[in-house]
Write a protein that holds these residues in place. Structure first.
Motif, mmCIF file in Angstrom:
data_model
loop_
_atom_site.group_PDB
_atom_site.id
_atom_site.type_symbol
_atom_site.label_atom_id
_atom_site.label_comp_id
_atom_site.label_asym_id
_atom_site.label_seq_id
_atom_site.Cartn_x
_atom_site.Cartn_y
_atom_site.Cartn_z
ATOM 1 N N PHE A 59 0.818 -1.212 0.000
ATOM 2 C CA PHE A 59 0.000 0.000 0.000
ATOM 3 C C PHE A 59 0.857 1.269 0.000
ATOM 4 O O PHE A 59 0.320 2.373 -0.113
ATOM 5 C CB PHE A 59 -0.920 0.032 1.232
ATOM 6 N N ALA A 60 2.175 1.115 0.116
ATOM 7 C CA ALA A 60 3.072 2.269 0.211
ATOM 8 C C ALA A 60 2.936 3.239 -0.971
ATOM 9 O O ALA A 60 2.923 4.461 -0.755
ATOM 10 C CB ALA A 60 4.514 1.809 0.367
ATOM 11 N N PRO A 61 2.837 2.778 -2.228
ATOM 12 C CA PRO A 61 2.675 3.736 -3.332
ATOM 13 C C PRO A 61 1.417 4.592 -3.200
ATOM 14 O O PRO A 61 1.465 5.809 -3.460
ATOM 15 C CB PRO A 61 2.613 2.828 -4.573
ATOM 16 N N PHE A 62 0.320 3.983 -2.793
ATOM 17 C CA PHE A 62 -0.917 4.751 -2.602
ATOM 18 C C PHE A 62 -0.774 5.723 -1.445
ATOM 19 O O PHE A 62 -1.161 6.897 -1.553
ATOM 20 C CB PHE A 62 -2.092 3.803 -2.351
ATOM 21 N N VAL A 63 -0.214 5.248 -0.346
ATOM 22 C CA VAL A 63 -0.023 6.097 0.830
ATOM 23 C C VAL A 63 0.883 7.278 0.492
ATOM 24 O O VAL A 63 0.598 8.432 0.846
ATOM 25 C CB VAL A 63 0.565 5.280 1.999
ATOM 26 N N GLY A 64 1.964 6.998 -0.226
ATOM 27 C CA GLY A 64 2.890 8.066 -0.598
ATOM 28 C C GLY A 64 2.259 9.086 -1.526
ATOM 29 O O GLY A 64 2.453 10.295 -1.365
ATOM 30 N N THR A 65 1.507 8.598 -2.508
ATOM 31 C CA THR A 65 0.831 9.507 -3.439
ATOM 32 C C THR A 65 -0.152 10.400 -2.701
ATOM 33 O O THR A 65 -0.213 11.616 -2.940
ATOM 34 C CB THR A 65 0.085 8.709 -4.518
ATOM 35 N N LEU A 66 -0.923 9.811 -1.800
ATOM 36 C CA LEU A 66 -1.907 10.570 -1.035
ATOM 37 C C LEU A 66 -1.228 11.615 -0.154
ATOM 38 O O LEU A 66 -1.642 12.784 -0.134
ATOM 39 C CB LEU A 66 -2.722 9.601 -0.172
ATOM 40 N N LEU A 67 -0.187 11.199 0.542
ATOM 41 C CA LEU A 67 0.522 12.107 1.455
ATOM 42 C C LEU A 67 1.153 13.275 0.704
ATOM 43 O O LEU A 67 1.022 14.437 1.113
ATOM 44 C CB LEU A 67 1.591 11.325 2.217
ATOM 45 N N ILE A 68 1.824 12.973 -0.400
ATOM 46 C CA ILE A 68 2.529 14.021 -1.145
ATOM 47 C C ILE A 68 1.537 14.962 -1.831
ATOM 48 O O ILE A 68 1.703 16.188 -1.800
ATOM 49 C CB ILE A 68 3.482 13.394 -2.176
ATOM 50 N N PHE A 69 0.485 14.397 -2.450
ATOM 51 C CA PHE A 69 -0.488 15.246 -3.144
ATOM 52 C C PHE A 69 -1.181 16.198 -2.173
ATOM 53 O O PHE A 69 -1.289 17.399 -2.437
ATOM 54 C CB PHE A 69 -1.523 14.395 -3.861
ATOM 55 N N ILE A 70 -1.658 15.669 -1.043
ATOM 56 C CA ILE A 70 -2.349 16.524 -0.074
ATOM 57 C C ILE A 70 -1.380 17.531 0.530
ATOM 58 O O ILE A 70 -1.720 18.705 0.728
ATOM 59 C CB ILE A 70 -3.005 15.676 1.032
ATOM 60 N N GLY A 71 -0.154 17.093 0.816
ATOM 61 C CA GLY A 71 0.840 17.996 1.383
ATOM 62 C C GLY A 71 1.137 19.166 0.462
ATOM 63 O O GLY A 71 1.139 20.330 0.891
ATOM 64 N N VAL A 72 1.387 18.886 -0.822
ATOM 65 C CA VAL A 72 1.666 19.949 -1.786
ATOM 66 C C VAL A 72 0.434 20.832 -1.981
ATOM 67 O O VAL A 72 0.533 22.054 -2.088
ATOM 68 C CB VAL A 72 2.130 19.357 -3.136
ATOM 69 N N SER A 73 -0.751 20.215 -2.018
ATOM 70 C CA SER A 73 -1.992 20.984 -2.169
ATOM 71 C C SER A 73 -2.184 21.947 -1.005
ATOM 72 O O SER A 73 -2.655 23.074 -1.196
ATOM 73 C CB SER A 73 -3.198 20.033 -2.252
ATOM 74 N N ASN A 74 -1.827 21.510 0.190
ATOM 75 C CA ASN A 74 -2.024 22.348 1.367
ATOM 76 C C ASN A 74 -1.045 23.514 1.442
ATOM 77 O O ASN A 74 -1.385 24.580 1.975
ATOM 78 C CB ASN A 74 -1.907 21.513 2.650
ATOM 79 N N ILE A 75 0.176 23.335 0.941
ATOM 80 C CA ILE A 75 1.183 24.392 1.058
ATOM 81 C C ILE A 75 1.280 25.257 -0.197
ATOM 82 O O ILE A 75 2.084 26.189 -0.239
ATOM 83 C CB ILE A 75 2.580 23.803 1.383
ATOM 84 N N ILE A 76 0.457 24.968 -1.209
ATOM 85 C CA ILE A 76 0.515 25.749 -2.445
ATOM 86 C C ILE A 76 0.109 27.194 -2.200
ATOM 87 O O ILE A 76 0.412 28.084 -2.998
ATOM 88 C CB ILE A 76 -0.393 25.112 -3.530
ATOM 89 N N GLY A 77 -0.555 27.445 -1.060
ATOM 90 C CA GLY A 77 -0.941 28.807 -0.700
ATOM 91 C C GLY A 77 0.261 29.727 -0.522
ATOM 92 O O GLY A 77 0.133 30.951 -0.619
#
Length: 236
Positions: A80-98
């Motif tokens: 499940f690591a690829p899914f977990v990593g994708t989710l973590l990185i996408f949400i993280g970048v989305s949150n700091i794009i501000g």
């Protein structure tokens, strides 16, 4: 009527494709996808046996995500690591794009609910796959059959709470920053008699660090952790 206007604190319509409106959320999401895609290509185009530089950074991130997945879901669920990593990185970048002056996609309920529904669907799928339909359904009758309605409601409430938690924390930061910028602009104009945004350039910086960096990365971690807990719990 101005087609490019805003309504409250919601995402704006960035542009139109014919009569189809394309929101700010969609365009920023496309930008984030492009950034992550280009970064992935650059980071993996010249891999060496001895990691250094950017490759070392990427391999460290991969190891951290693999270990995080194994610790929370068990060695047998390391795939499940690829899914977990994708989710973590996408949400993280989305949150700091501000930090770039863009509206975070996660400040749109459509985005956070889509992410939480994805988690919900995967939870049900892997729960049924692991236990069988009968075995998984039987879990809703525990500890006593009388609690069946409450167990079903509780299961359906998971994606709702997951999506609203992420949305609420991110949109709260967006609203607070918008109000702060507006208040500083009014204060500056009242003080000097004309609009010079010198206070707006420096005062909000500390709050940007908190809302966009600390809180944003924390919320991405919490969402990902809860996703792992829900999926692994359904499979046990």
């Amino acid at each position: 009527m101005n087609r490019m206007g805003t309504e409250g604190f919601g995402p704006r319509v960035a542009f139109y494709i014919g009569d189809i409106p394309v929101s700010e959320t969609v365009t920023v999401t496309w930008l984030i996808m492009a950034i992550l895609l280009v970064f992935s290509i650059i980071a993996t185009r010249n891999l060496q046996k001895e990691a250094k530089g950017l490759q070392l950074v990427v391999e460290t991130i991969v190891k951290v995500i693999n270990n995080l997945t194994k610790q929370n879901m068990g060695e047998h669920n390391a795939n499940f690591a690829p899914f977990v990593g994708t989710l973590l990185i996408f949400i993280g970048v989305s949150n700091i794009i501000g930090l770039l002056g863009l509206r975070p996609p996660t400040a749109d309920l459509n985005t956070t609910m889509c992410l939480s529904i994805t988690t919900f669907v995967l939870t049900q799928y892997f729960g049924v796959r692991q236990k069988g339909l009968g075995g998984y359904s039987k879990g809703f009758l525990e500890p006593i059959p009388f609690l069946l309605p409450l167990n079903i409601i509780g299961e359906l409430a998971n994606p709702v709470s997951l999506g609203f938690r992420l949305f609420g924390n991110i949109v709260a930061g967006v609203i607070i920053m918008a109000l702060l910028y507006g208040a500083l602009g009014i204060f500056t104009e009242s003080l000097l008699g004309f609009a010079v945004p010198f206070l707006q350039a420096g005062v909000p910086a500390v709050l940007h660090v908190y809302f966009d960096m600390f809180s944003g990365l924390l919320q991405s971690f919490i969402f990902t952790m809860l996703t792992m807990v829900f999926i692994s719990g359904a499979m046990e």
